[in-house]
Each structure stands twice: as C-alpha cells, then as structure tokens.
Motif scaffolding. Structure first.
Motif, short mmCIF file in Angstrom:
data_model
loop_
_atom_site.label_atom_id
_atom_site.label_comp_id
_atom_site.label_asym_id
_atom_site.label_seq_id
_atom_site.Cartn_x
_atom_site.Cartn_y
_atom_site.Cartn_z
N PHE B 92 0.77 -1.07 -0.03
CA PHE B 92 0.19 -0.05 -0.08
C PHE B 92 1.06 1.18 0.05
O PHE B 92 1.75 1.40 0.83
N ASP B 94 0.04 4.34 0.57
CA ASP B 94 -0.27 5.45 1.20
C ASP B 94 0.52 5.54 2.61
O ASP B 94 -0.19 6.04 3.90
N ALA B 110 -12.34 -6.56 11.80
CA ALA B 110 -12.40 -5.43 11.99
C ALA B 110 -12.57 -4.83 13.05
O ALA B 110 -12.30 -3.76 13.04
N ILE B 114 -6.13 -1.09 17.18
CA ILE B 114 -4.53 -0.99 17.10
C ILE B 114 -4.17 -0.64 17.76
O ILE B 114 -3.73 0.58 18.45
N ALA C 176 -8.97 -1.31 13.80
CA ALA C 176 -8.71 -2.39 12.49
C ALA C 176 -9.31 -1.56 11.30
O ALA C 176 -9.38 -1.63 10.00
N ARG C 179 -8.38 1.75 9.69
CA ARG C 179 -7.65 0.97 8.83
C ARG C 179 -7.76 0.52 7.28
O ARG C 179 -7.18 0.82 6.24
N PHE C 180 -8.70 -0.04 7.70
CA PHE C 180 -9.21 -0.78 6.50
C PHE C 180 -9.83 0.26 4.81
O PHE C 180 -9.65 -0.10 3.93
N TYR C 182 -8.48 3.30 4.77
CA TYR C 182 -7.03 3.41 4.45
C TYR C 182 -6.37 2.29 2.78
O TYR C 182 -6.36 3.06 2.00
N ALA C 183 -6.63 0.87 3.26
CA ALA C 183 -6.07 0.47 2.30
C ALA C 183 -6.41 -0.04 1.93
O ALA C 183 -6.06 0.30 0.15
N GLY C 185 -8.48 2.03 0.48
CA GLY C 185 -8.51 3.54 -0.51
C GLY C 185 -7.31 3.49 -1.32
O GLY C 185 -6.71 4.02 -2.38
N SER C 186 -6.13 3.18 -0.59
CA SER C 186 -4.92 3.38 -1.22
C SER C 186 -4.27 2.06 -2.30
O SER C 186 -3.85 2.67 -3.77
N ASP C 187 -5.26 0.62 -2.27
CA ASP C 187 -4.44 0.03 -3.58
C ASP C 187 -5.49 -1.61 -3.43
O ASP C 187 -5.65 -1.93 -1.99
N ALA C 190 -4.95 -5.08 -3.79
CA ALA C 190 -3.67 -5.29 -2.51
C ALA C 190 -4.12 -5.80 -0.69
O ALA C 190 -4.04 -6.42 -0.67
N ALA C 191 -5.23 -4.66 -0.63
CA ALA C 191 -5.94 -4.67 0.34
C ALA C 191 -6.64 -6.39 0.32
O ALA C 191 -6.32 -7.15 0.63
N LEU C 193 -5.07 -9.75 -1.34
CA LEU C 193 -4.00 -9.85 -1.90
C LEU C 193 -3.93 -10.55 0.13
O LEU C 193 -3.71 -10.80 0.17
N ALA C 194 -4.03 -9.50 1.22
CA ALA C 194 -4.48 -8.61 2.59
C ALA C 194 -5.52 -9.32 3.37
O ALA C 194 -5.15 -9.06 4.38
N ILE C 196 -8.60 -8.42 3.68
CA ILE C 196 -9.57 -7.43 3.93
C ILE C 196 -10.46 -7.42 2.19
O ILE C 196 -9.38 -7.13 1.01
#
Lengths: 334, 503, 308
Positions: B92, B94, B110, B114, C176, C179-180, C182-183, C185-187, C190-191, C193-194, C196
């Motif tokens: 990621f 960002d 979820a 954290i 969490a 952060r999901f 953000y994840a 929105g960022s990609d 990739a999310a 794959l992780a 999410i």
C-alpha cells in the motif's frame, strides 16, 4: 464478440426508440392536448438547451471523461450575456459572440487543468461547477436579473422560423455537426480510442491531450450557445439559470447507450435519450402528474441505464477471464 | 540430514496442448539458497506458480517439510510457509511500512483496536532481521524500490515463511543495494529459511547461491552445487540446443544507412550513450536481459519518452523526436511489446486498428472514408494472411498471432522507413510465429530498416543481420549475425567479457 | 513533509482569524460565534463521513438529498409526538438505508460513485419534493434544543459533533476497521491480497456515511421550530471542498479527519468573514470553487514534480 456488441448497441437504440414511441402514444391517450403541434413545439423549446448540453457531453463521455460544470457555465454565460447587452451596451449579436468566446475560455480552463496537470475530470469540473455558479451569483449579487431584451433577440427563443420553433434549426445544425464529428471524422474515432485505452491511443500516435482539450472547449462553447437560447426563451437571465442541467445531460447520454467507461456510444442514441426525458417530463404534466415525478423518474432511469450498461461488461469480464487465463500462461511458458 | 524443506518429484504441467513442465524434480533444504536459471519461457514462472499453489500440477508430487501435500492452493501454500517476492511489490503506497507489514499479519477482524507501538516494535524487529534501516513510520511511497522489497521480505518472515521465492529481486537495484540484499539473504540462510532465487545475473548466483538448477524447455537439465560449476558451463546448459534452421535466410543486401544514433540517452528511462546504425534492408537484432533497457530505447526512438541527449539522424538528416506523432511523421513505426494494452485497441475493428496511425494520410480533411479504410484493411488481411471473420470484426475476437499481425499491419500501412518490433512473436503460436518471421524478412528485402527486440535467443540468432547487445542501459557490443552463436550472445548479455565459446 | 497540507490549512485559518481580529474584532463576540459553531456542527458531521468516503477512493454527492429526507422524516416522526430517543435512531436508520442503496450500486455492481450518487441525489430530492411539495414541518415545542434552554441545546449539538469527530478520528487511526478503509482506498488489489474484502469495506463506508447524514440531519432539526425541506442544500460541495482542502487526497488512501476539521473551520469562517470584511456574501460559492481548484492544482503540481 463484435456481432454481440453491435447487435447489443443496435438493440439498445431500438429499445429506446420503442420507449419514446410508447411514451408518445401513452401520453397522447392520457393528455388532451399532448399530441397537438403547439405542444410538440413546446417540448422542443424546452429541451433544446438540455439537448445541446447532452450533445457535447457525448464526446466527453466517449473519451472516458465527464463535465459537471456545463449547467453552471450556462448560468454564468447567461448573466454575462445580459451584462454585456445591458451594461456594456453591446448589440445582442456582439454580446452573443463574446459569450461564445467566454464559453470557450471557460471550457479551456477545464481542459487545461485536466490535460496539463492530469487531474481527474470529475474533481476539476466539480470545482469549476462551484466556481462558475459562484461567479454568476457574485456578479448579479444573487438578485440582479436581466430582462427587457429586444424582440428581435427574443425571436430566437419564442417565435417560429420556417414553421418550427426558431431555436430548432440551431439545434439541428449543432446535432448534425456533433453527429458528423463523432461518427464521420477522425476526431470521433480518436475520442473512442482514447475512451477504450488512453495508453493505446498514445502508442498509435494520436495526440491524446489535444483531443481531450478539444471536447472540453467544445462543451464550453456549446454551453454558452445554450445560455443564449435559454435567455431568449425565458426573456430573462438569472444567476440560477441551468441549475441541475448537467445531470439531465449526463442522464440523456447514458440513457442513450453511451458507456460511462468510455469508447462506446452514439449521438443518435443521445438524441433519443433527450427525447425520452423531454417527452416524459412534458407528458407527465399533461397526465396531471406533478413536475417532480418526472425528475424522480429521470434519476431512476439513469440508475437503470447504468445497471444495464454494466451487465454486458460483467459478462465480458467473466468470459475474458475464462478465455485468457489458460492461453496466456501457455504462451509464456511454451 | 533431515528431510528437505521442499521436494518436487517429476512435476508436469500442461496448458491445452502445450507442455510447460515436463517432469521437473527439484529440492530445497533448510538454510539453502537454490538458484533457478533458464531462458525466458524455460518454465521457471510455471514452476514457481506450482510451488505457490497458483497452478495445480498435472502429475508428480510435492512434499513440504517431508509431508506429501495433496492439493496445493495459494491459501494452503501460504499456511505451509511458502512466500514469493516479485519484482513489483504488492504494497500500500499510502501507508507506513509498519502498517504494510501488520496488515498481512493481523487477524482479519475489523472490530479490534490497533496497538501502534506493538505494530512498530514488530516492524522494527522484522526489518532488523532483514537488515533494513527503515523507520517503521515511513510511508511506503517514500521508500526506494529495494527498501520496498525489504518491507515485503520482512512481511513474509512475519508470516513465518520458511520457503522464500525471490523472482528477479535485483532487477531494479543498484550494485550497492544488491550487496545489501545479499547480506539479508545470507542472514536468512543462517536462520534456516530456504530460498529459491531466480536471476539472470550469473555473478549473483555465484555470489549467493549454494546450488543451481537449470531449466530448459520445461525440463531440468541438471542441478549442481555452485562450487562445482563455472559460468561457461552454465551458459552451455542454458542454451544447449541447436538453433533450428527454420528461420528464413537473409536475402537482402544491406543498403545505405537509414537510422544513425549517436550517444542517445534519456535520464528518466536510464538509457545512456547508445550509438549504432541501421541500414536499409537490414534486420538489427537487439538482445539483452529483461531490464537491460531495450524497450526503453524503443520508447525513446518512438518519442514516448523523448531523448534528452545525443543525436538521431534519419537518412543523413538530424531529427528530433518529441512525440509519437513526430516519430510517425519521420517514418518510424513501433510495434510495442504489450500488444493487448498498447499494440491494438481490442474493442475496435481490424479496419479501424489498421488505419489508426495514418488518419491524416488516409482521411484527408479528417473525413472518415470507410471504403478506402476497408480496402486497405482487406489488402493487409490478404497480404499478412490475417485470420479474421471480416475487416469489421473486433480485434479481441482474433487469436494472439492474428492480433499481432493487425498491430504489424497498422505500421506497414504507415509506410515506415524504420520499423521497431518489440518481442514480435511473444505469445504467438508456432505457425503464426514463422509467418511473422517470413514477413519480417520480406519487409527487409523491400528496403525497410528493421530493429527487432527479442528475448528469444534462437529468434535473435536466426533473424538478425547484426545483433546489438544491451546491458545496463546501453549497447555494450555489436555482433555479426552470421558468426554469432548462442554462447557469445548470452555471455555478452550476461556481461561476461571472455566469450564462452572459447572455453 | 507528512502533515504539510494539514499545517498549511491550519496556518491559512490562523491568518484569516488574525486578519479578522485586526480588521473586524466584532467577529469575536461569544453569542454569534456560538451560533456559528452550532450552525456548522451538522456540516462537520457530514464532513467526517465524506472524509471516510474519499479516503476509500469514492465520492458521495447525494448527501444533501439524504440530509433533506432524514430531516423531513425526523420532523414528521417528532410531530407524531414520538420521543427523541426514538426519532434520533430512526433518522440514523433512514440515512443508513439510503447510504446502503448507494453502497450496493457502487460496491456490488462496480458502478462509478460519481454517477450513481448523482442519480440518487436527484431521485431522492425530487421524490421528497413530490411528496411534500416544499411544505415545512412544524415541530412540537419539546424538540427544539432537545427541550432544553437555547444555550444548553447549542452546547449539546456542538458537543455531539465534536465527540463524534474525536471518536471517529481515533477509530480511523486505532481501529482495524478504520485502517481497512485506508487500505482499500490506497490499493484495492493489495487489500484483497492481504485478506481485506474491498467490496464489503466500500459498501459499509457508504452505509456509515448515510448513518452520519441521519445524525447530522437530526442535529439540524433541533435548531429551529420547523423543518425546512430544503435544508442541507449545497452541503455536498461544502464538505467535499473542506475534505479536499484539508488534505484528503481524491485519489484515496491519504489524509485524516483533523485536516477535514481544519477545512470545515476555514470554510465556515469564510461566510461571516466576508460580512465582517464588507465583501458581499454572494462571493462565497465562487470562493469555495476557487479553494477546491487551488487544492487539486496544488496536489497536481506536487505529483507532477514528484514523478518527473
């Protein structure tokens, strides 16, 4: 695939044509004066401005872009036209020409930000949407209206010419122009290529930036033209002119079968989309339904058209996944 | 000695009729770096995909930690400690390094808090294990490519990876960064991690690997301890086959110099000091490893990333190429490597694709003339034997080879003086491949200057009149196509100064 | 610099406040400031949701229509003499349902959020006009200011908005789920794959946005004895402007609620500042547009320089 797509598009427009005809006959049977010549002309008069915006929105969406600022620009151009005529004492003709120039400059602002800084059209035109409307309000202090235009100018919006509403010939000319541009010139071909694949267009030597700039400038000019016709039809120019028109224009284009993802679509589809919306809103009035129902149905229609546009894409994606997965691996390792 | 970490026994894998792996056996011990070597298309990536569970093998068995695994899926491979690191990290951009590591390790629920200090501590510890001097709070987009790779390695370790696959990890690294990475690899080896290391750079294999397995045409042609083998032997193992005499012979006599480059460079694409000449009627092959700068050079010549130093002469006149349009005007055509994304517009017709780069010429006054367009398209459908239902068919209905012919037709229609072909037969079946080869020969015979980029060694040898070898962004040597053999080309591409044939 | 945008917006706000202190000290009177804060509290709540949506790489321009529907429905329920403890959750639920409809179309069908929310914006707006014909809803006495005194009510509204901001800002950073967002929105790839699920996160973001609009609508309803069916007009632009100005990148994955807060403060001060600086308030919309364009142009120049 080609036959599938082509028959699909053909089907889309035939279905839409059937919808328009059905609408016509339905409202004709419901409303007493719906089918009269006067009312037909009324529908034409009321849909010319939105029709113009939809026409120029078509090439923009074909390139995969969007322009949310056309309605606001219509408002800004309308009051600038009034200002030039009343306060700067321009003749309506001179004021009109200047207004078209202002429209070109405003479209150029969108084009510059989108191509030079590679910003998403969505957010750029959202900004200018606010800016143009805000300028219109600031110039008129929110209250100033321009009225008492000479009859020679109001003729354009309220009288008949060659037996039809005077603005109709202008609309027809613009429609022919945009149709030829999109369907019969290399420009239209380039718009589609860019919509399908901007990178592929670059590798084919197509001047991507210049073509994109062109569609936004064209949208600016035609928005100004729509502003002049709007002013002539209502006999007044106010800062809120054209509020929400961008939505109707986008709806007409998407309803007409143009894919919001770019590449696919026709100008005649857009014209049918405009007709479908115009007849619906006029017909509902004749059917003694409140005006708002038409607006609501327009929004629902847009959602439905969007859903239907995404269904073949989902199928195509599924099919592509099934087809490419194996062969690509095979060739890499062969 | 305990059972190996990973044991593959006679793995085969076919796609339709193509056998990509023909009974490959492979083993990896704990604390070992096992290099995997082979030409493009030798089957390395298929083998990796079998190990990571992305592909299921047709026959053969896989043992991990001494236990036979029945059906390996990406999820179960992951659980068994298999992790792969590719050239382009899947991170990621960002988010911070700590978070990138944590998102792969934390449970998917979820509704949990954290603990940033725990995340940072965990990241710091894992990054320390891979020897990375990275502040866990840094956003990944701020990190260099090698640092991003280290973050990915750290994440894999955090997941408890015992089998780490590194696919060309050094492709975009500088020498110093490579040294750092090797330090990390040695540390991991000490910790008992097994590493499968894929690289084209022989010196790296000698620097870091314990054993090396060479794949050729989907078969393993031998596993050797690195200490018992030398570079010359490795090169022989990699290419060791006769170049088939199926390539059409060169008939043309090279004429005048058409294109002359002198000290061409472009900082952005890391190409520098490229000088060579191409004559009319000549096929100039460009060989080199992936990442050597061949495609980048082609993009410079075609104006996509214009050159910022050096001069280009066309027929003796100095020209500047600022954009694809100006390249086309000067008579340069480019058939790009990524056919589906750049070479053709899949959703448009064969005819529209054919005329796409000559709008101004074929449509004077910008009016489309469907008659002229279709006539031209039909001419090329005939000339190139493009198998299509009609010239109105969309290109995505065609097979890969025929799509490539459409891409070629576009540039032939433009009547170029110089034609650059980037991997012209990649992803094309055997029949279409030899048709394309014949076509290239004919074009050269007609006086065109052809630059052909290819990673297919036999193709380079069979087709080229002269061969330019690119390495690290520049042309290091130019060989005569008639006398060059696979060993010399491979050695030059790998940066071996002594020709391998001498050994 | 990591917080470049947040700091520059804060500085711009500070400059504006100092200018006002020198030129128009009348701006700093407690009563007008309190009512300004109360008026802007619903906008702040919507802006929090908008920040989430944009961080998730989407946009929602239907919030004004959602706001109006929630306001009118809350007003109608209240005028049926239902207690606030029922009206408030009902308003939030209605908002969440409207948001979920956007979510299904966007996350489920993969349609572009701009066009979907454009369509729902007009559909809801016209449906409301059709049903209500622009009629105001009169509220029973105990609704305004929650039945408290005016100043107590004002402070309650402000407290709710600020508490929400604080809770959300902490959740976006320390939970969490945040952060999901953000994840994704960022990609999004990739999310996935992780582990999410991008579609679920997108859907829930829109549903949550709707719920926040329902809450914001309620905070607006309690401020007057009547419910204006046009309330909320223009709130989508104001919140998008605030969020973008506050450093939330339109390309997703970047930014935080503090920036959005600074953006709202800046925009909220413009209108009274114009009055105090003797500039006609009609310039407000144009200035808003300029601010949006300036923010995206600044981003564009930064990325252009970064990539070159």
């Amino acid at each position: 695939m080609k036959n599938f797509l082509r028959s699909n598009i053909a089907k889309h427009e035939t279905v839409l044509l059937a919808v328009v005809i059905t609408e016509w006959f339905y409202f004709n049977s419901v409303g007493a004066h719906f089918g009269s010549l006067d009312n037909t002309f009324d529908i034409v008069r009321h849909s010319v401005e939105i029709g113009l915006l939809a026409l120029v929105m078509t090439p923009i969406i074909l390139t995969g872009g969007i322009d949310l600022s056309v309605g606001s620009l219509l408002g800004l151009c309308a009051i600038l036209f009034g200002k030039l005529w009343r306060d700067a004492h321009f003749s309506p003709m001179a004021a009109g020409i200047c207004t078209l120039g202002i429209g070109a400059v405003a479209g150029g602002l969108n084009a510059t930000l989108i191509t030079w800084l590679r910003l998403p059209p969505l957010i750029v035109t959202l900004g200018t949407y606010s800016l143009f409307r805000g300028l219109a309000e600031a110039i008129t202090h929110g209250v100033d209206t321009f009225t008492k235009f000479p009859d020679s100018f109001l003729f354009l919006g309220q009288e008949r010419f060659l037996g039809m509403p005077a603005q109709a010939p202008i609309f027809i000319l613009v429609a022919i122009f945009v149709w030829l541009l999109v369907h019969r010139t290399t420009f239209g071909r380039s718009f589609r290529v860019i919509g399908f694949s901007p990178e592929g267009a670059r590798y084919a030597g197509i001047p991507v930036e210049r073509r994109i700039a062109m569609v936004y400038v064209l949208a600016g000019i035609i928005s100004a033209l729509a502003a002049i016709i709007y002013t002539a039809r209502l006999g007044q120019a106010k800062a809120d002119a054209g509020t929400g028109y961008e939505l109707y224009a986008i709806t007409a284009v998407v309803l007409g079968g143009t894919s919001i993802f770019g590449g696919i679509g026709t100008v005649h589809g857009t014209l049918l989309g405009v007709a479908a919306i115009a007849i619906l809103s006029n017909g509902l009035v004749h059917a003694r339904q409140p005006r708002e129902v038409a607006g609501m149905l327009t929004g629902l229609l847009l959602i439905l058209a969007l859903c239907s546009s995404v269904v073949p894409k989902l199928f195509a994606r599924l099919r592509a996944r099934r087809q490419t997965a194996a062969p690509i691996q095979a060739v890499k390792t062969s | 000695m305990s059972a190996p970490l990973l044991q593959l026994n006679s793995i085969t894998k076919s796609f339709d009729a193509v056998r990509a792996l023909k009974g490959v056996s492979f083993s990896l011990n704990a604390g070992e770096v096992h290099a995997l070597l082979g030409e493009n298309g030798a089957g390395k990536s298929t083998l990796i995909k079998v190990i990571t569970g992305a592909h299921q093998s047709n026959t053969g068995t896989i043992e991990i930690n001494g236990k036979t695994v029945e059906k390996l899926t990406p999820a179960s491979a992951h659980k068994l400690g298999v992790a792969a690191i590719y050239q382009q990290p899947a991170l990621f951009p960002d988010l911070s390094a700590a978070e990138n590591i944590a998102l792969g390790l934390e449970p998917p629920s979820a509704l949990r808090g954290i603990d940033w200090s725990q995340r940072r501590a965990q990241a710091r510890e894992l990054l320390k294990r891979v020897g990375a001097d990275i502040d866990p709070g840094t956003e990944v987009r701020e990190l260099s490519m090698p640092q991003q790779q280290l973050v990915e390695i750290a994440r894999s370790l955090g997941k408890g990876a015992r089998i780490l696959i590194m696919d060309e990890p050094t492709a975009s690294l500088t020498q110093k960064e490579v040294e750092l990475l090797f330090g990390v690899i040695r540390q991991l080896r000490k910790d008992g991690v097994g590493i499968i290391y894929i690289s084209h750079r022989l010196e790296e294999i000698f620097a870091v690997a314990d054993r090396v397995t060479v794949l050729r045409d989907g078969e393993s042609v031998g596993t050797h301890p690195v200490s018992e083998i030398d570079k010359a032997k490795l090169i022989r193992l990699m290419v060791g086959r006769e170049v088939a005499a199926i390539y059409p012979p060169s008939q043309s006599v090279p004429g005048a110099v058409v294109l002359a480059l002198s000290k061409i460079g472009c900082a952005q694409s890391q190409v520098h000091d490229v000088s060579f000449e191409v004559r009319a009627g000549e096929v100039f092959g460009l060989a080199g490893l992936v990442g050597a700068g061949r495609t980048e050079l082609a993009r410079i010549l075609f104006g996509i990333t214009p050159a910022d130093s050096g001069t280009i002469q066309l027929n003796g006149k100095t020209i500047t190429i600022q954009s694809p349009q100006s390249a086309i005007d000067d008579g340069i055509g480019y058939v790009p490597e990524d056919r589906r994304r750049h070479g053709v517009i899949l959703e448009m017709s064969v005819a529209a694709n054919t005329t796409m780069s000559i709008h101004r010429r074929i449509f004077p006054g910008t009016w489309l003339r469907s008659g002229a367009e279709r006539e031209l398209a039909q001419k090329y459908i005939r000339d190139l034997a493009i198998k299509t239902f009609s010239d109105e068919s969309h290109v995505n209905t065609l097979s890969g080879g025929n799509q490539q012919k459409v891409a070629l037709a576009r540039w032939l229609a433009s009547g170029p003086k110089v034609l650059i072909l980037d991997e012209p037969t990649q992803g094309v079946d055997v029949g279409a491949k030899s048709e394309i080869h014949k076509l290239i020969r004919n074009l050269a015979a007609q006086g065109l200057a052809v630059i052909m980029i290819s990673s297919d060694l036999p193709e380079i040898l069979g087709m080229s009149d002269r061969i330019g070898i690119m390495r690290a962004g520049t042309i290091t040597s130019i060989l005569d196509g008639k006398t060059a053999d696979a060993g010399t080309v491979m050695a030059a591409a790998l940066g071996q100064t002594r020709p391998a044939t001498a050994l | 610099m990591k917080y470049f945008r947040e700091i520059s917006v804060a500085l711009a706000l500070l400059a504006l406040l100092i200018a006002l202190a020198i030129v128009a000290p009348a701006f700093y009177q407690p009563q007008p400031l309190l009512s300004l804060a109360t008026r802007e509290a619903p906008t702040l709540i919507v802006a929090c949701g908008m920040a989430l949506v944009i961080i998730c790489r989407q946009i929602d321009i239907s919030v004004a229509s959602q706001f109006a529907i929630c306001s009118v429905c809350a007003g109608l329920l209240a005028s049926m003499k239902l207690p606030l403890v029922i009206v408030l959750p009902a308003s939030i639920c209605i908002g969440a349902i409207l948001g979920s409809i956007n979510g299904v179309l966007i996350a489920g069908l993969g349609l572009p959020s701009i066009v979907v929310t454009l369509a729902t914006m007009v559909t809801w707006r016209e449906a409301l006009r059709w049903q209500r014909q622009g009629e105001f809803v009169n509220l029973p006495d105990n609704v305004q200011w929650f039945g408290l005194s005016q100043s107590a009510g004002q402070w309650t509204v402000i407290a709710i908005a600020i508490t929400l901001l604080l809770v959300l800002a902490v959740c976006m950073n320390r939970m969490a789920a945040g952060r999901f967002v953000y994840a994704v929105g960022s990609d999004a790839e990739a999310a996935r794959l992780a582990g999410i699920p991008p579609q679920r996160v997108t859907f829930l973001t829109f549903a949550f946005m709707g719920a926040l609009v329902g809450l914001a609508a309620m905070m607006n309803v309690v401020q007057s004895p009547q419910v204006d069916p046009k309330s909320g007009t223009g709130i989508e632009l104001k919140t998008i402007a605030a969020v973008v100005v506050g450093g939330v990148a339109i390309s997703g994955g970047r930014g935080n609620l503090w920036g959005a807060f600074a953006g709202i403060l800046l925009l909220a001060c413009i209108s009274p500042a114009l009055t105090h600086l003797h500039i006609e308030s009609y310039w407000e919309k144009a200035i808003q547009g300029m601010i949006i364009l300036l923010a995206v142009v600044a981003d564009g120049i930064r990325t252009k320089r970064g990539s070159a």
